[in-house]
Design a protein around this motif. Structure first.
Motif, PDB file in Angstrom:
ATOM      1  N   VAL A  41       7.694 -11.062  -2.245  1.00 31.59           N
ATOM      2  CA  VAL A  41       6.364 -11.677  -2.204  1.00 31.59           C
ATOM      3  C   VAL A  41       6.177 -12.648  -1.041  1.00 31.59           C
ATOM      4  O   VAL A  41       5.044 -13.013  -0.723  1.00 31.59           O
ATOM      5  N   SER A  42       7.275 -13.082  -0.403  1.00 26.89           N
ATOM      6  CA  SER A  42       7.116 -13.981   0.738  1.00 26.89           C
ATOM      7  C   SER A  42       8.394 -14.029   1.564  1.00 26.89           C
ATOM      8  O   SER A  42       9.452 -13.551   1.138  1.00 26.89           O
ATOM      9  N   ALA A  43       8.257 -14.628   2.747  1.00 27.23           N
ATOM     10  CA  ALA A  43       9.386 -14.810   3.661  1.00 27.23           C
ATOM     11  C   ALA A  43       9.226 -16.156   4.341  1.00 27.23           C
ATOM     12  O   ALA A  43       8.110 -16.674   4.480  1.00 27.23           O
ATOM     13  N   SER A  44      10.349 -16.732   4.767  1.00 28.99           N
ATOM     14  CA  SER A  44      10.302 -17.986   5.526  1.00 28.99           C
ATOM     15  C   SER A  44      11.500 -18.039   6.463  1.00 28.99           C
ATOM     16  O   SER A  44      12.484 -17.314   6.282  1.00 28.99           O
ATOM     17  N   THR A  45      11.397 -18.892   7.463  1.00 29.61           N
ATOM     18  CA  THR A  45      12.486 -19.126   8.401  1.00 29.61           C
ATOM     19  C   THR A  45      12.322 -20.523   8.979  1.00 29.61           C
ATOM     20  O   THR A  45      11.188 -21.000   9.128  1.00 29.61           O
ATOM     21  N   ASP A  46      13.442 -21.156   9.300  1.00 32.95           N
ATOM     22  CA  ASP A  46      13.357 -22.513   9.843  1.00 32.95           C
ATOM     23  C   ASP A  46      13.132 -22.524  11.356  1.00 32.95           C
ATOM     24  O   ASP A  46      12.961 -23.577  11.944  1.00 32.95           O
ATOM     25  N   ILE A  47      13.081 -21.359  12.001  1.00 30.44           N
ATOM     26  CA  ILE A  47      12.894 -21.307  13.458  1.00 30.44           C
ATOM     27  C   ILE A  47      11.423 -21.290  13.858  1.00 30.44           C
ATOM     28  O   ILE A  47      11.105 -21.326  15.042  1.00 30.44           O
ATOM     29  N   ALA A  48      10.527 -21.203  12.860  1.00 25.65           N
ATOM     30  CA  ALA A  48       9.101 -21.060  13.171  1.00 25.65           C
ATOM     31  C   ALA A  48       8.242 -21.766  12.121  1.00 25.65           C
ATOM     32  O   ALA A  48       8.723 -22.173  11.074  1.00 25.65           O
ATOM     33  N   GLU A  49       6.963 -21.888  12.442  1.00 25.20           N
ATOM     34  CA  GLU A  49       6.025 -22.533  11.527  1.00 25.20           C
ATOM     35  C   GLU A  49       5.831 -21.727  10.248  1.00 25.20           C
ATOM     36  O   GLU A  49       5.690 -22.283   9.174  1.00 25.20           O
ATOM     37  N   LYS A  50       5.781 -20.380  10.379  1.00 20.68           N
ATOM     38  CA  LYS A  50       5.632 -19.563   9.170  1.00 20.68           C
ATOM     39  C   LYS A  50       6.127 -18.139   9.411  1.00 20.68           C
ATOM     40  O   LYS A  50       6.260 -17.694  10.551  1.00 20.68           O
ATOM     41  N   ALA A  51       6.387 -17.462   8.296  1.00 21.38           N
ATOM     42  CA  ALA A  51       6.779 -16.052   8.328  1.00 21.38           C
ATOM     43  C   ALA A  51       6.004 -15.342   7.229  1.00 21.38           C
ATOM     44  O   ALA A  51       5.725 -15.938   6.177  1.00 21.38           O
ATOM     45  N   GLU A  52       5.621 -14.094   7.495  1.00 24.21           N
ATOM     46  CA  GLU A  52       4.844 -13.323   6.528  1.00 24.21           C
ATOM     47  C   GLU A  52       5.368 -11.900   6.456  1.00 24.21           C
ATOM     48  O   GLU A  52       5.878 -11.366   7.439  1.00 24.21           O
ATOM     49  N   LEU A  53       5.189 -11.286   5.297  1.00 30.34           N
ATOM     50  CA  LEU A  53       5.501  -9.871   5.129  1.00 30.34           C
ATOM     51  C   LEU A  53       4.326  -9.075   5.682  1.00 30.34           C
ATOM     52  O   LEU A  53       3.178  -9.323   5.305  1.00 30.34           O
ATOM     53  N   HIS A  54       4.611  -8.124   6.583  1.00 27.82           N
ATOM     54  CA  HIS A  54       3.545  -7.365   7.240  1.00 27.82           C
ATOM     55  C   HIS A  54       3.839  -5.869   7.214  1.00 27.82           C
ATOM     56  O   HIS A  54       4.980  -5.452   7.057  1.00 27.82           O
ATOM     57  N   ALA A  55       2.782  -5.104   7.430  1.00 31.87           N
ATOM     58  CA  ALA A  55       2.894  -3.658   7.614  1.00 31.87           C
ATOM     59  C   ALA A  55       1.882  -3.236   8.661  1.00 31.87           C
ATOM     60  O   ALA A  55       0.820  -3.851   8.794  1.00 31.87           O
ATOM     61  N   HIS A  56       2.235  -2.187   9.417  1.00 34.31           N
ATOM     62  CA  HIS A  56       1.251  -1.558  10.292  1.00 34.31           C
ATOM     63  C   HIS A  56       0.467  -0.585   9.426  1.00 34.31           C
ATOM     64  O   HIS A  56       1.049   0.209   8.694  1.00 34.31           O
ATOM     65  N   VAL A  57      -0.862  -0.671   9.497  1.00 30.22           N
ATOM     66  CA  VAL A  57      -1.723   0.138   8.644  1.00 30.22           C
ATOM     67  C   VAL A  57      -2.746   0.853   9.517  1.00 30.22           C
ATOM     68  O   VAL A  57      -3.349   0.246  10.405  1.00 30.22           O
ATOM     69  N   MET A  58      -2.934   2.151   9.269  1.00 28.85           N
ATOM     70  CA  MET A  58      -3.963   2.911   9.982  1.00 28.85           C
ATOM     71  C   MET A  58      -5.278   2.746   9.226  1.00 28.85           C
ATOM     72  O   MET A  58      -5.364   3.025   8.030  1.00 28.85           O
ATOM     73  N   GLU A  59      -6.289   2.219   9.934  1.00 29.75           N
ATOM     74  CA  GLU A  59      -7.586   1.969   9.309  1.00 29.75           C
ATOM     75  C   GLU A  59      -8.683   2.338  10.298  1.00 29.75           C
ATOM     76  O   GLU A  59      -8.712   1.829  11.417  1.00 29.75           O
ATOM     77  N   ASN A  60      -9.559   3.240   9.902  1.00 34.12           N
ATOM     78  CA  ASN A  60     -10.657   3.708  10.769  1.00 34.12           C
ATOM     79  C   ASN A  60     -10.134   4.190  12.118  1.00 34.12           C
ATOM     80  O   ASN A  60     -10.717   3.895  13.161  1.00 34.12           O
ATOM     81  N   GLY A  61      -9.023   4.911  12.088  1.00 36.73           N
ATOM     82  CA  GLY A  61      -8.458   5.458  13.318  1.00 36.73           C
ATOM     83  C   GLY A  61      -7.760   4.432  14.197  1.00 36.73           C
ATOM     84  O   GLY A  61      -7.344   4.749  15.301  1.00 36.73           O
ATOM     85  N   MET A  62      -7.659   3.197  13.723  1.00 33.59           N
ATOM     86  CA  MET A  62      -6.999   2.140  14.492  1.00 33.59           C
ATOM     87  C   MET A  62      -5.776   1.634  13.728  1.00 33.59           C
ATOM     88  O   MET A  62      -5.843   1.443  12.518  1.00 33.59           O
ATOM     89  N   MET A  63      -4.685   1.394  14.465  1.00 26.45           N
ATOM     90  CA  MET A  63      -3.497   0.824  13.863  1.00 26.45           C
ATOM     91  C   MET A  63      -3.626  -0.684  13.925  1.00 26.45           C
ATOM     92  O   MET A  63      -3.959  -1.245  14.965  1.00 26.45           O
ATOM     93  N   SER A  64      -3.395  -1.354  12.798  1.00 22.13           N
ATOM     94  CA  SER A  64      -3.442  -2.808  12.797  1.00 22.13           C
ATOM     95  C   SER A  64      -2.315  -3.348  11.927  1.00 22.13           C
ATOM     96  O   SER A  64      -1.791  -2.650  11.063  1.00 22.13           O
ATOM     97  N   MET A  65      -1.950  -4.599  12.186  1.00 23.71           N
ATOM     98  CA  MET A  65      -0.952  -5.276  11.371  1.00 23.71           C
ATOM     99  C   MET A  65      -1.679  -6.013  10.260  1.00 23.71           C
ATOM    100  O   MET A  65      -2.664  -6.690  10.519  1.00 23.71           O
ATOM    101  N   GLN A  66      -1.179  -5.888   9.039  1.00 25.81           N
ATOM    102  CA  GLN A  66      -1.810  -6.581   7.928  1.00 25.81           C
ATOM    103  C   GLN A  66      -0.743  -7.256   7.073  1.00 25.81           C
ATOM    104  O   GLN A  66       0.296  -6.649   6.769  1.00 25.81           O
ATOM    105  N   GLU A  67      -1.031  -8.510   6.692  1.00 25.54           N
ATOM    106  CA  GLU A  67      -0.134  -9.210   5.794  1.00 25.54           C
ATOM    107  C   GLU A  67      -0.122  -8.494   4.446  1.00 25.54           C
ATOM    108  O   GLU A  67      -1.156  -8.014   3.980  1.00 25.54           O
TER     109      GLU A  67
END
Length: 152
Positions: free
Chosen positions: A60-86
């Motif tokens: 459900v979540s991710a974190s790291t001390d090297i950055a302000e925040k971390a998120e779980l993401h996937a590349h998703v094809m939507e309306n013929g466009m590839m986008s990254m979505q949390e």
């Protein structure tokens, strides 16, 4: 009173063993973080996660001390466009292996506190829906070297 203390001690030991047992059923391999130019504040982490337990693992979540925040993401094809979505959650089915890789699932890391160095080891914490944590140690590598197998 002595019996109650002994009984609670065994309950504690039992819980400890169960938590170690569940962690032992999760194996992380090929963990890397993409090394990008020092001016790029964001990057991504990739790895393979194997769930050998008989229950689905839901991240459900991710974190790291090297950055302000971390998120779980996937590349998703939507309306013929590839986008990254949390992703609110990522399910690792019981007995299955899921790869986090470029163009697919990944941990997006935002706001690096300082540029990464090649081969730097980065600690990432994944959290499951039952609030258990999984530690991932990833090596910073150049793009294209995300899945490096060193056979010496």
């Amino acid at each position: 009173m002595k019996f109650i203390k002994q009984q609670s001690w065994w309950v504690f030991i039992g819980l400890l063993v169960c938590s170690f047992a569940s962690a032992a059923n999760i194996k992380i391999s090929d963990a890397t973080v993409r090394l990008l130019p020092p001016t790029v504040p964001n990057t991504a982490a990739y790895f393979t996660i194997h769930n050998s337990s008989d229950k689905d693992l839901v991240l459900v979540s991710a974190s790291t001390d090297i950055a302000e925040k971390a998120e779980l993401h996937a590349h998703v094809m939507e309306n013929g466009m590839m986008s990254m979505q949390e992703q609110d959650q990522i399910r690792i089915p019981a007995g299955q292996t899921v790869s986090f890789k470029p163009g697919g699932l990944h941990v997006m890391i935002f706001g690096l506190k300082k540029p990464l160095a090649e081969n730097q080891m980065v600690s990432i914490t994944l959290v499951s829906e039952d609030q258990k944590t999984i530690q991932v140690t990833a090596k910073a590598v150049m793009p294209g070297k995300e899945k490096s197998h060193n056979h010496h």
